[in-house]
Design a protein around this motif. Structure first.
Motif, short mmCIF file in Angstrom:
data_model
loop_
_atom_site.label_atom_id
_atom_site.label_comp_id
_atom_site.label_asym_id
_atom_site.label_seq_id
_atom_site.Cartn_x
_atom_site.Cartn_y
_atom_site.Cartn_z
N HIS A 1 -4.94 1.86 -0.78
CA HIS A 1 -3.94 3.23 0.30
C HIS A 1 -4.26 4.16 0.96
O HIS A 1 -5.48 4.52 1.57
CB HIS A 1 -3.16 3.57 -1.35
CG HIS A 1 -3.11 3.25 -2.29
ND1 HIS A 1 -1.75 2.55 -2.74
CD2 HIS A 1 -4.50 2.57 -3.66
CE1 HIS A 1 -1.45 1.14 -3.75
NE2 HIS A 1 -2.75 1.74 -4.50
N SER B 1 1.11 -1.61 0.50
CA SER B 1 0.22 0.09 -0.30
C SER B 1 0.56 1.24 -0.11
O SER B 1 2.19 1.30 0.67
CB SER B 1 -0.82 0.08 1.11
OG SER B 1 -1.24 1.33 1.92
N ARG B 2 0.61 2.56 -0.47
CA ARG B 2 1.75 3.53 -0.45
C ARG B 2 0.58 4.49 -0.04
O ARG B 2 -0.24 4.41 0.46
CB ARG B 2 0.92 3.90 -2.33
CG ARG B 2 2.11 2.40 -3.22
CD ARG B 2 1.94 3.04 -4.69
NE ARG B 2 2.77 3.93 -5.48
CZ ARG B 2 3.17 4.61 -5.54
NH1 ARG B 2 4.64 3.87 -5.05
NH2 ARG B 2 3.37 5.96 -6.38
#
Ligand code: NAD
Length: 256
Positions: free
Chosen positions: A26, A1-2
């Motif tokens: 995210h 996940s960013r």
């Protein structure tokens, strides 16, 4: 996940993009005037500084993507402050956080209005980085009864700034793709009042002809912003990607 930072997160394209990124798992920090994780006025130096400070606090100084959506289309100098200098401050202010992130990417929103005739005094002042001069040029246009050129001029300046900036040491040289998108007519709170007025709708459709699928929803724009800011985008940079149902191709022809 960013971890993504999205400005203009409370409405329209920004809101749809936040929702899509969150649904994909995210972390997204939204910024807007109100109704967002960070409330800051990007028309002002204080608000721009506040945005960068708060994002640094919330992320520990590491960010993977920035999507600068905040903007407005008023026939006033405020449009230049937010669309140009607010967006540039967002991108340059958060660039050090991106440089500390993983597969960092950034996008700013231009417009198909960037190919409409512009006021070159506004564009030149923006590109020289002189906010006072740009605001004065926009005020002069408004005073001449040509306030309608301010928005397209601001978006043309964004597109040109983007192309210059993206290939520099701080972006391409640091491995950070930086692009713009240029939407056609997207049905959002910015455009809905015009589209609800039959006469205004004709003016909008004549200046932004969209032979493919007509007007778009913000949900149809979000996937492009998602892809441009994803690790999958390794080599697209310095581009103004038109998502406009063919409007740019109609207006500018075959590019010859
Ligand atoms: P919108 O009005 O729905 O959302 C814009 C958001 O920006 C709002 O939530 C607003 O509060 C925020 N904003 C405005 N001024 C701000 C400020 N000073 N500080 C912080 N936030 C501020 O509009 P939208 O249609 O989603 O537009 C998003 C972006 O896309 C804008 O840059 C717009 O110019 C651009 N765009 C829109 C269209 C369209 O047809 N809707 C077409 C081309 C480009």
């Amino acid at each position: 996940s960013r971890t993504h930072l999205v400005t203009g997160a409370a409405s329209g394209i920004g809101k749809a993009t936040v929702e899509r990124l969150r649904a994909a798992g995210h972390r997204v920090i939204g910024a807007d005037l109100k109704g967002a994780d960070i409330c800051a006025d990007l028309a002002t130096a204080e608000g721009r500084a506040e945005l960068v400070e708060r994002v640094a606090e919330l992320t520990g100084g590491r960010l993977d993507a920035v999507i600068a959506c905040a903007g407005l289309s008023q026939f006033s100098p405020l449009t230049v402050r937010v669309n140009c200098f607010g967006a540039f401050a967002t991108l340059t202010g958060l660039r050090p956080l991106l440089a500390a992130g993983t597969d960092p990417r950034a996008v700013v929103i231009s417009s198909v209005a960037s190919v409409h005739p512009a006021d070159q005094a506004i564009v030149d002042a923006v590109l020289s980085g002189d906010e006072d001069a740009a605001v004065a040029a926009a005020q002069a246009a408004a005073d001449r009864g040509e306030g309608h050129v301010i928005y397209g001029s601001s978006k043309q300046a964004v597109a040109r700034w983007l192309r210059r900036t993206a290939v520099g040491e701080e972006w391409a040289g640091a491995g950070i793709p930086l692009n713009a998108i240029a939407p056609g007519t997207i049905v959002t709170p910015m455009t809905q009042p015009m589209l609800d007025d039959p006469e205004m709708r004709k003016v909008v459709d004549a200046s932004v002809p969209m032979p493919l699928h007509g007007h778009a929803t913000p949900e149809q724009v979000a996937p492009l912003l998602e892809w441009l800011t994803s690790p999958a985008n390794t080599h697209v940079t310095g581009q103004v990607v038109f998502i406009d149902g063919g409007a740019d191709a109609v207006l500018r022809g075959d590019g010859a």
